[in-house]
Design a protein around this motif. Structure first.
Motif, mmCIF file in Angstrom:
data_model
loop_
_atom_site.group_PDB
_atom_site.id
_atom_site.type_symbol
_atom_site.label_atom_id
_atom_site.label_comp_id
_atom_site.label_asym_id
_atom_site.label_seq_id
_atom_site.Cartn_x
_atom_site.Cartn_y
_atom_site.Cartn_z
ATOM 1 N N GLU A 216 -4.949 10.140 -0.540
ATOM 2 C CA GLU A 216 -6.067 10.648 0.261
ATOM 3 C C GLU A 216 -7.411 10.532 -0.446
ATOM 4 O O GLU A 216 -8.261 11.417 -0.350
ATOM 5 N N PHE A 217 -7.595 9.423 -1.146
ATOM 6 C CA PHE A 217 -8.829 9.198 -1.908
ATOM 7 C C PHE A 217 -10.039 9.010 -0.984
ATOM 8 O O PHE A 217 -11.136 9.489 -1.252
ATOM 9 N N VAL A 218 -9.818 8.284 0.108
ATOM 10 C CA VAL A 218 -10.943 7.977 1.017
ATOM 11 C C VAL A 218 -11.093 9.106 2.038
ATOM 12 O O VAL A 218 -10.181 9.380 2.823
ATOM 13 N N THR A 219 -12.269 9.721 2.006
ATOM 14 C CA THR A 219 -12.547 10.845 2.908
ATOM 15 C C THR A 219 -13.568 10.415 3.969
ATOM 16 O O THR A 219 -14.185 9.349 3.850
ATOM 17 N N ALA A 220 -13.744 11.277 4.979
ATOM 18 C CA ALA A 220 -14.593 10.895 6.118
ATOM 19 C C ALA A 220 -16.018 10.549 5.697
ATOM 20 O O ALA A 220 -16.637 9.642 6.270
ATOM 21 N N ASP A 221 -16.535 11.227 4.684
ATOM 22 C CA ASP A 221 -17.921 10.966 4.265
ATOM 23 C C ASP A 221 -18.084 9.575 3.636
ATOM 24 O O ASP A 221 -19.207 9.137 3.403
ATOM 25 N N ILE A 230 -7.914 0.227 7.143
ATOM 26 C CA ILE A 230 -6.541 -0.189 6.869
ATOM 27 C C ILE A 230 -6.091 0.505 5.583
ATOM 28 O O ILE A 230 -6.677 0.294 4.513
ATOM 29 N N ASP A 231 -5.057 1.307 5.688
ATOM 30 C CA ASP A 231 -4.591 2.116 4.557
ATOM 31 C C ASP A 231 -3.295 1.527 3.992
ATOM 32 O O ASP A 231 -2.251 1.553 4.641
ATOM 33 N N VAL A 232 -3.372 1.002 2.779
ATOM 34 C CA VAL A 232 -2.195 0.353 2.171
ATOM 35 C C VAL A 232 -1.366 1.358 1.358
ATOM 36 O O VAL A 232 -0.169 1.173 1.158
ATOM 37 N N GLY A 233 -1.983 2.416 0.895
ATOM 38 C CA GLY A 233 -1.317 3.346 -0.025
ATOM 39 C C GLY A 233 -0.070 4.005 0.551
ATOM 40 O O GLY A 233 0.023 4.231 1.763
ATOM 41 N N ILE A 234 0.884 4.281 -0.333
ATOM 42 C CA ILE A 234 2.067 5.064 0.065
ATOM 43 C C ILE A 234 2.355 6.055 -1.056
ATOM 44 O O ILE A 234 2.522 5.645 -2.214
ATOM 45 N N ILE A 249 2.158 10.073 2.551
ATOM 46 C CA ILE A 249 0.731 10.019 2.889
ATOM 47 C C ILE A 249 0.136 8.742 2.290
ATOM 48 O O ILE A 249 0.759 8.094 1.434
ATOM 49 N N GLY A 250 -1.065 8.399 2.720
ATOM 50 C CA GLY A 250 -1.683 7.167 2.250
ATOM 51 C C GLY A 250 -2.825 7.403 1.281
ATOM 52 O O GLY A 250 -2.977 8.495 0.720
ATOM 53 N N ASP A 251 -3.638 6.372 1.106
ATOM 54 C CA ASP A 251 -4.823 6.454 0.245
ATOM 55 C C ASP A 251 -6.019 7.012 1.014
ATOM 56 O O ASP A 251 -7.096 7.182 0.459
ATOM 57 N N VAL A 252 -5.829 7.221 2.332
ATOM 58 C CA VAL A 252 -6.922 7.667 3.199
ATOM 59 C C VAL A 252 -6.577 9.043 3.763
ATOM 60 O O VAL A 252 -5.430 9.285 4.154
ATOM 61 N N LYS A 253 -7.557 9.921 3.806
ATOM 62 C CA LYS A 253 -7.352 11.239 4.416
ATOM 63 C C LYS A 253 -7.371 11.037 5.932
ATOM 64 O O LYS A 253 -8.435 11.020 6.560
#
Ligand code: NAD
Length: 293
Positions: A216-221, A230-234, A249-253
């Motif tokens: 969840e590194f990438v947040t809405a801001d 496109i979220d590749v993280g697992i 969960i992914g790399d994106v919140k």
């Protein structure tokens, strides 16, 4: 907001591959055969290889799983790869990563015959992809390209920001998005651990591809309204409410970014299933001699 459904799309691709395999069988042709080499007992690797073998069965491929002890020498592993290289019945060969520390990934990768390198990791295939020649493109980037295509995401002239420069995801992804074709023709910024002002760069992205490996590194801001994400993280995180005891969960919140995005891939059910579909597709291409002729 469009939810880019990798689960459904991967099933569509598997159905297409299964139909082609049925035709090949009816014509009396050779059924595609994938060999997977697994070294050691790493739990995640066993799960990934298991899923690949199961998917081979689903589409009607033959598969061979070669299990090797973690203490196998590099020389012995290279010999196994060479034996598969020269086995005329096998079309595709993958060596599951990571390998034990005493074995050079580069040496093993370089030993794989490019014609059977359905993971697209050898220098020959990376070079061919970069030159926009027919190539086996690494499964995860190839799966993402296929998602963009099937969801008709416009890429020409867009600003595409890729987070992460790994050899298996970020770096090939940046090359594919910049090349002259569709999907492609984007203006690409490849970001990595030394990048400054990452959030600002991300906010200017029309297409944001995230392969950083941080939950969840990438947040809405960090996301522009209307962007394609496109979220590749697992990542597995503990969750007592689940029977398995964890959830993915992914790399994106996801929840907060989905509110701003025009389109987004979920985790699970986004990029993950596409990776296997792409591997199967590459193996079919190899069996039909479509890439190297
Ligand atoms: P990696 O660890 O090899 O690479 C991570 C990259 O992130 C590196 O290039 C690094 O420079 C960059 N990075 C680290 N910190 C940064 C920062 N603060 N700012 C910008 N960049 C930074 O990861 P990978 O193998 O590319 O995998 C990434 C994620 O994708 C992982 O969660 C992995 O599990 C997942 N993955 C999923 C699939 C799939 O099929 N869905 C396939 C491969 C990887």
């Amino acid at each position: 907001m469009i939810l880019i459904d990798g689960k459904k799309t991967s099933q569509d691709i598997k159905n297409e591959i299964a139909s082609r395999v049925a035709e090949i069988k009816a014509e009396g042709g050779k059924v595609p055969h994938l060999a997977a080499v697994l070294v050691g007992n790493d739990g995640a690797s066993q799960t990934y290889v298991g899923a690949k073998v199961k998917s081979c069965e689903e589409v009607g491929f033959v598969s061979t799983l070669v299990r090797l002890e973690a203490d196998i020498t590099e020389e012995e592993l290279l010999k196994v790869v060479e034996d598969i290289n020269t086995n005329p019945d096998i079309d595709g060969l993958i060596v599951q990563l990571p390998l034990p520390k005493h074995i050079s990934v580069d040496k093993v990768t370089n030993k794989i015959k490019p014609e059977k390198d359905v993971d697209g990791f050898t220098p020959a295939n990376v070079g061919r992809m970069t030159l926009n020649w027919p190539a086996y493109v690494a499964a995860t980037p190839y799966g993402i390209v296929e998602l963009l295509k099937r969801y008709q995401i416009e890429t020409a002239g867009k600003h595409c920001v890729v987070i992460g420069r790994s050899h298996i995801v970020g770096s090939p992804m940046s090359i594919l998005m910049a090349r002259n074709g569709y999907p492609g023709n984007a203006t690409v910024t490849l970001t990595h651990s030394k990048t400054q002002n990452l959030a600002e760069i991300c906010r200017s992205a029309d297409i944001l591809i995230v392969a950083i490996g941080k939950p969840e590194f990438v947040t809405a801001d960090m996301v522009k309204r209307g962007a394609v994400v496109i979220d590749v993280g697992i990542h597995r995180i503990e969750d007592a409410s689940k029977k398995s005891g964890f959830r993915l969960i992914g790399d994106v919140k996801f929840d907060e970014v989905a509110e701003k995005a025009a389109a987004i891939t979920p985790v699970p059910g986004g990029v993950g299933p596409m990776t296997i579909a792409a591997l199967l597709y590459n193996t079919l291409q190899s069996a039909e001699k479509k890439v190297f002729g």
